[in-house]
Design a protein around this motif. Structure first.
Motif, short mmCIF file in Angstrom:
data_model
loop_
_atom_site.label_atom_id
_atom_site.label_comp_id
_atom_site.label_asym_id
_atom_site.label_seq_id
_atom_site.Cartn_x
_atom_site.Cartn_y
_atom_site.Cartn_z
N GLY A 735 18.37 4.45 -21.56
CA GLY A 735 19.64 4.90 -21.01
C GLY A 735 20.32 5.90 -21.94
N THR A 736 21.39 6.50 -21.46
CA THR A 736 22.15 7.46 -22.27
C THR A 736 23.61 7.40 -21.87
OG1 THR A 736 22.40 9.76 -22.90
CG2 THR A 736 21.67 9.35 -20.66
N LEU A 737 24.46 7.68 -22.81
CA LEU A 737 25.90 7.74 -22.53
C LEU A 737 26.44 9.12 -22.88
CD1 LEU A 737 27.10 4.25 -23.84
CD2 LEU A 737 26.79 4.95 -21.50
N VAL A 738 25.55 10.10 -22.95
CA VAL A 738 25.99 11.46 -23.32
C VAL A 738 27.04 11.94 -22.33
CG1 VAL A 738 25.27 13.86 -23.54
CG2 VAL A 738 23.81 12.03 -24.41
N GLY A 739 28.16 12.39 -22.85
CA GLY A 739 29.24 12.91 -22.02
C GLY A 739 30.14 11.86 -21.42
N LEU A 740 29.78 10.59 -21.59
CA LEU A 740 30.57 9.52 -20.98
C LEU A 740 31.50 8.84 -21.98
CD1 LEU A 740 27.76 7.88 -18.81
CD2 LEU A 740 29.60 9.39 -18.02
N LEU A 741 31.17 8.90 -23.27
CA LEU A 741 31.97 8.23 -24.29
C LEU A 741 33.09 9.15 -24.77
CD1 LEU A 741 29.19 6.54 -26.46
CD2 LEU A 741 30.64 5.47 -24.74
N PRO A 742 34.13 8.56 -25.38
CA PRO A 742 35.17 9.41 -25.99
C PRO A 742 34.56 10.30 -27.08
CG PRO A 742 35.83 7.09 -25.94
CD PRO A 742 34.40 7.14 -25.51
N VAL A 743 35.29 11.35 -27.46
CA VAL A 743 34.82 12.25 -28.52
C VAL A 743 34.57 11.43 -29.78
CG1 VAL A 743 35.45 14.23 -29.97
CG2 VAL A 743 36.14 14.15 -27.56
N PRO A 744 33.40 11.62 -30.44
CA PRO A 744 33.10 10.81 -31.64
C PRO A 744 34.20 10.96 -32.70
CG PRO A 744 31.16 12.03 -30.96
CD PRO A 744 32.29 12.53 -30.11
N HIS A 745 34.58 9.84 -33.26
CA HIS A 745 35.57 9.85 -34.34
C HIS A 745 34.86 10.29 -35.63
CE1 HIS A 745 33.55 5.96 -34.27
NE2 HIS A 745 33.63 6.00 -35.59
N PRO A 746 35.61 10.81 -36.61
CA PRO A 746 34.96 11.17 -37.88
C PRO A 746 34.45 9.91 -38.58
CG PRO A 746 37.23 12.00 -37.77
CD PRO A 746 37.04 11.07 -36.62
N ILE A 747 33.33 10.06 -39.30
CA ILE A 747 32.80 8.92 -40.08
C ILE A 747 33.71 8.72 -41.29
CG2 ILE A 747 30.89 8.09 -41.50
CD1 ILE A 747 29.01 9.70 -39.71
N LEU A 748 34.18 7.48 -41.45
CA LEU A 748 35.02 7.15 -42.61
C LEU A 748 34.26 6.23 -43.54
CD1 LEU A 748 38.39 6.54 -40.79
CD2 LEU A 748 37.99 8.26 -42.52
N ILE A 749 34.20 6.60 -44.80
CA ILE A 749 33.52 5.78 -45.80
C ILE A 749 34.57 5.31 -46.80
CG2 ILE A 749 31.75 5.76 -47.61
CD1 ILE A 749 30.56 6.15 -44.86
N ARG A 750 34.52 4.04 -47.15
CA ARG A 750 35.42 3.51 -48.18
C ARG A 750 34.63 3.39 -49.47
NH1 ARG A 750 36.24 1.50 -43.38
NH2 ARG A 750 38.34 1.40 -42.50
N LYS A 751 34.88 4.31 -50.39
CA LYS A 751 34.12 4.36 -51.64
C LYS A 751 34.83 3.53 -52.70
CE LYS A 751 32.31 8.40 -52.89
NZ LYS A 751 30.89 8.60 -52.54
N TYR A 752 34.04 2.82 -53.49
CA TYR A 752 34.60 2.03 -54.59
C TYR A 752 35.30 2.96 -55.58
CZ TYR A 752 34.94 -0.50 -58.95
OH TYR A 752 35.43 -1.05 -60.11
N GLN A 753 36.45 2.54 -56.08
CA GLN A 753 37.11 3.28 -57.16
C GLN A 753 37.52 2.30 -58.26
OE1 GLN A 753 40.71 5.21 -55.92
NE2 GLN A 753 41.61 3.37 -55.02
N ALA A 754 37.25 2.71 -59.48
CA ALA A 754 37.57 1.84 -60.63
C ALA A 754 39.09 1.68 -60.74
CB ALA A 754 37.02 2.47 -61.91
N ASN A 755 39.53 0.51 -61.19
CA ASN A 755 40.96 0.27 -61.38
C ASN A 755 41.13 -0.84 -62.40
OD1 ASN A 755 41.54 -2.45 -59.78
ND2 ASN A 755 40.01 -1.28 -58.64
N ALA A 756 42.36 -0.99 -62.88
CA ALA A 756 42.63 -1.96 -63.95
C ALA A 756 42.30 -3.38 -63.52
CB ALA A 756 44.10 -1.86 -64.37
N GLY A 757 42.53 -3.70 -62.24
CA GLY A 757 42.27 -5.06 -61.76
C GLY A 757 40.79 -5.43 -61.85
N THR A 758 39.92 -4.53 -61.40
CA THR A 758 38.49 -4.85 -61.45
C THR A 758 37.98 -4.78 -62.90
OG1 THR A 758 37.98 -2.57 -60.84
CG2 THR A 758 37.86 -4.22 -59.11
#
Length: 793
Positions: A735-758
């Motif tokens: 099957g395919t959903l080309v043209g049927l889904l909403p516009v793809p959202h941007p890929i969001l990545i949560r990258k580790y960042q060093a901090n005093a707590g860790t």
């Protein structure tokens, strides 16, 4: 008999020291030599013959005698380093001094009034007395510096810790300090091509000196934890500074000894039961020294790595470096390793040791299993954090999977054992760091064909499937104190989801099961942050549908089968009466978190809890996921751009209104998120709060998929009379959903960042591991540790 007499003489000397109320003169060599010159006592003997109560008694009642004992022992080490300890008797004296100082130092550190003693100079002794005879410039060297320099020299002392390079004994008088220790590195590997012949005596002597060095560094255990304090450990700072001329060969020796170690050797069955392996003790001490010396402030670690990558950054960087205090050469050297063969040597060495306990043989217990995997994980973490070239090297091939499988093995094995909560955290932190890079998600598509001894359901799939299945087990059948890690676990799955080409049916069902459990009304309303977990899972489904729809027919089928979960979420009532009723139902049933999420799993068994009487070290609080990650948006060209919080309502998991931002991992289980009484006392769910986050639920893509596919699947089932899901899967596959889904959202990545707590978390975890691993002799047992608490389970 001779050995018994020796112990008796030594014990008499200790009793004399504790009973003398008047100070003994430093010049009374006959008295002080009793402690090291005539004896041949093992380190275990020293710990037995010098009881803690007597050390404390001398410290309180005859402080000058304790001070003189320390000074005289350091003096003998310095003299030995200068002379090159040519005779067996002198070497024995040095080992005796080393063992005695290892025994005494923790009792110096536990008393705040004594802590500065080693950083003071001995009155009238000139830079610790006869410790240096070079004149004016050495007049003010503190005792600690003299001790650290002596240990460094002795670690490259010919015929004591390294092979001699002299052709004849006529050169014996040659100045030991003129030796080029870079030619005496202990093991072939990074930056060193020669392989010195193995010598078990040298290994034993190195191990004793490293034990003393680790004891010197352990002053950090006696200071209370505080993420605000950015003070450096003065012992580590000096040892890793340019003042130590052996810094580079020492770092290289320690690293090479660890990464070149092969516990299996020639592989004869049960050979580890027939022969003692002195190299293993050395490797363990070397590992612990490395992880301690590589401790670095979270803010400046990245700076060190960047400086290493761009050495021509100019005066501004130098000024910043000066402002940050003395540079840690060990961190500097680690961040500069860049040759492919060196990076490969380190990665292969760490992977081999981490995989060692997973190796299966036909004969039970026939191969040696090493136990220092926690220290290996910390070292791997530091390499990835400080050396970006190493991180990219790890991720550029499937070699990263050689690290992933043992990490997942340890996570699965430790999930129900409350004495191993720290191990769970370090494993998850490493995977969070790796998941911030696109290549990690791509590598996970490699089929998983190993047969590692893990109790997971049988599946045919990829390494991504293995990760999802084990994360599901941690959440559904792990220990209660792992609840603060749920955000991290789901963040890792979110980060890799845009790159997963085909999830198996087993892992697809696991993800849907988690959504079903996390979206029950009583669970959503019982804590101000529980809805975040639903947001994370919806983001996973959206990423896979938008970016990897073609190969993920198993997940699409699972979503269609569990469509009611999404409809219930979309239509979740938010009136006060419904909220009250949901919470009442939960209280009446008395369902705990584990009871609500647990499900029976084919081919799995519960992880064994800790053995009764097991000791564990407490940990610092784990910062919330929004504190240890920063969001990046992946552009069309693959580059990442940091995203401010307010710009991405789709990823509302960390933006939605929340209560307390820090979840305590250890001391207070009542404050962890998912226990049945986990909501803060002052907080209660209300309609406005529910409406606020419910409006942000990213359900549009999934609802559109269901709207299009459910009627088609139902029609096929009716038309063809299908009851076999394989036919439905075949239909979905094409099957395919080309043209049927909403516009793809941007890929969001949560990258580790060093901090005093860790950074503070890592310090307490690292020293807790070292405390519990050093039991023979028990260097810090029964001393007044303040960095963490030791609890008996």
């Amino acid at each position: 008999m001779g050995n018994a007499d020796t112990k008796l003489h030594f014990r008499k000397a200790v009793i004399q020291l504790t009973t003398k109320t008047r100070p003994v003169e430093a010049t009374d060599d006959a008295f002080w030599d009793q402690f090291w010159a005539e004896t041949s006592t093992s380190v275990q003997d020293v710990f037995a013959l010098v009881p803690a109560a007597e050390i404390r008694a001398v410290r309180e009642e005859s402080p000058s005698n304790l001070a003189t004992l320390c000074y005289k022992a350091v003096e003998r080490l310095v003299q030995g380093a200068e002379s090159g300890c040519p005779s067996d008797r002198e070497r024995q004296t040095l080992l005796n001094c080393t063992r005695l100082l290892t025994r005494i130092l923790p009792y110096i550190f536990e008393d705040a009034d004594w802590r500065g003693f080693f950083w003071s100079t001995v009155p009238g002794a000139g830079r610790a007395g006869r410790l240096d005879e070079e004149g004016d410039e050495d007049e003010a060297r503190p005792l600690a510096e003299s001790l650290l320099l002596a240990i460094s020299d002795l670690l490259f002392c010919p015929d004591f810790t390294v092979q001699t390079q002299k052709k004849s004994s006529s050169d014996a008088a040659e100045d030991v300090r003129s030796i080029d220790s870079c030619e005496l590195i202990w093991q072939v590997g990074v930056g060193f091509a020669q392989s010195p012949p193995p010598n078990f005596t040298h290994d034993l002597n190195r191990t004793e000196l490293l034990k003393l060095l680790l004891t010197c560094f352990s002053e950090a255990m006696y200071l209370p934890p505080s993420s605000e304090s950015r003070g450096l450990n003065p012992w580590v700072a000096f040892f890793c500074s340019a003042e130590n001329r052996h810094a580079l060969p020492l770092f290289t020796s320690l690293l090479n000894v660890v990464c070149a170690y092969d516990p299996v050797g020639y592989g004869f069955p049960y050979n580890h039961l027939l022969f003692s392996d002195h190299r293993e003790q050395l490797v363990e001490q070397a590992l612990q020294i490395l992880v301690v010396t590589l401790e670095h402030d979270g803010g400046s670690a990245a700076g060190a790595a960047l400086r290493a990558l761009s050495p021509s950054s100019g005066a501004a960087a130098e000024a910043e470096q000066d402002a940050a205090g003395p540079e840690n050469l060990f961190v500097n050297y680690l961040s500069r390793i860049h040759r492919e063969e060196d990076l490969s040597f380190v990665l292969k060495g760490l992977a081999q040791l981490l995989n060692n306990p997973l190796v299966q043989t036909y004969l039970p217990h026939s191969t040696k299993k090493v136990q220092f995997h926690q220290e290996l994980l910390i070292l791997f973490w530091k390499f990835c954090d400080f050396n970006k070239k190493f991180l990219f090297f790890v991720l550029k091939s499937s070699d990263v999977l050689e690290m992933l499988v043992p990490i997942l093995f340890y996570l699965n094995e430790a999930r129900a054992d409350q004495s191993r909560v720290g191990l769970m955290h370090i494993g998850v932190f490493i995977l969070l760091l790796l998941s911030g890079e696109r290549n990690f998600g791509v590598r996970l598509n490699k089929p998983y064909t190993l047969r590692v001894p893990m109790d997971v359901p049988v599946f045919t799939g990829t390494h991504a499937d293995l990760l999802v299945v084990i994360f599901h087990k941690i959440i559904t059948s792990g220990h209660q104190r792992l609840q603060p890690l749920f955000d991290c676990l789901l963040t890792i799955i979110v980060n890799i989801s845009p790159y997963l080409k085909s999830l198996s049916m087993v892992s697809a069902n696991k993800l849907l099961h988690l959504l079903e459990a996390f979206s029950t009304p009583w669970f959503l309303f019982s804590n101000p942050q529980n809805h975040h977990l639903v947001f994370f899972l919806l983001e996973v489904f959206n990423n896979i549908i938008q970016y990897q729809f073609d190969g993920n027919f198993n997940l699409v089928y699972a979503i269609i089968r569990k469509r009611n979960v999404f409809h219930h979420l979309a239509n979740l009532p938010s009136d006060a009466a419904f909220i009250h009723k949901a919470l009442q139902r939960k209280r009446k049933s008395g369902i705990s978190r584990s009871g609500s999420i647990e499900e029976s799993m084919e081919g799995s068994k519960a992880a064994a809890p800790a053995e009764p009487g097991t000791l564990k070290a407490s940990l610092e609080a784990t910062p919330g996921i929004d504190k240890i990650t920063e969001k990046s948006q992946v552009g069309e060209d693959g580059t990442m751009v940091a995203v401010p919080h307010s710009d991405c309502p789709q990823a509302a998991a960390s933006d939605a209104e929340s209560g307390a931002e820090v979840h305590h991992a250890e001391p207070d289980p009542a404050r962890t998120r998912l226990s049945s009484v986990s909501a803060p006392a002052a907080w209660s769910a209300d309609p406005d709060w529910v409406l606020c986050w419910k409006a942000k639920l990213p359900l549009q893509t999934i609802m559109r998929l269901l709207q299009v596919l459910v009627p088609q699947v139902e029609k096929i089932c009716i038309d063809k009379g299908l009851t076999d899901e394989s036919e439905i899967l075949k239909f979905l596959q094409h099957g395919t959903l080309v043209g049927l889904l909403p516009v793809p959202h941007p890929i969001l990545i949560r990258k580790y960042q060093a901090n005093a707590g860790t950074a503070m978390w890592f310090r307490t975890y690292m020293w807790g591991v070292i405390y519990l691993r050093n039991v023979d002799p028990p260097i810090w047992y029964d001393t007044d540790i303040r960095l963490f608490e030791i609890q008996r389970i």
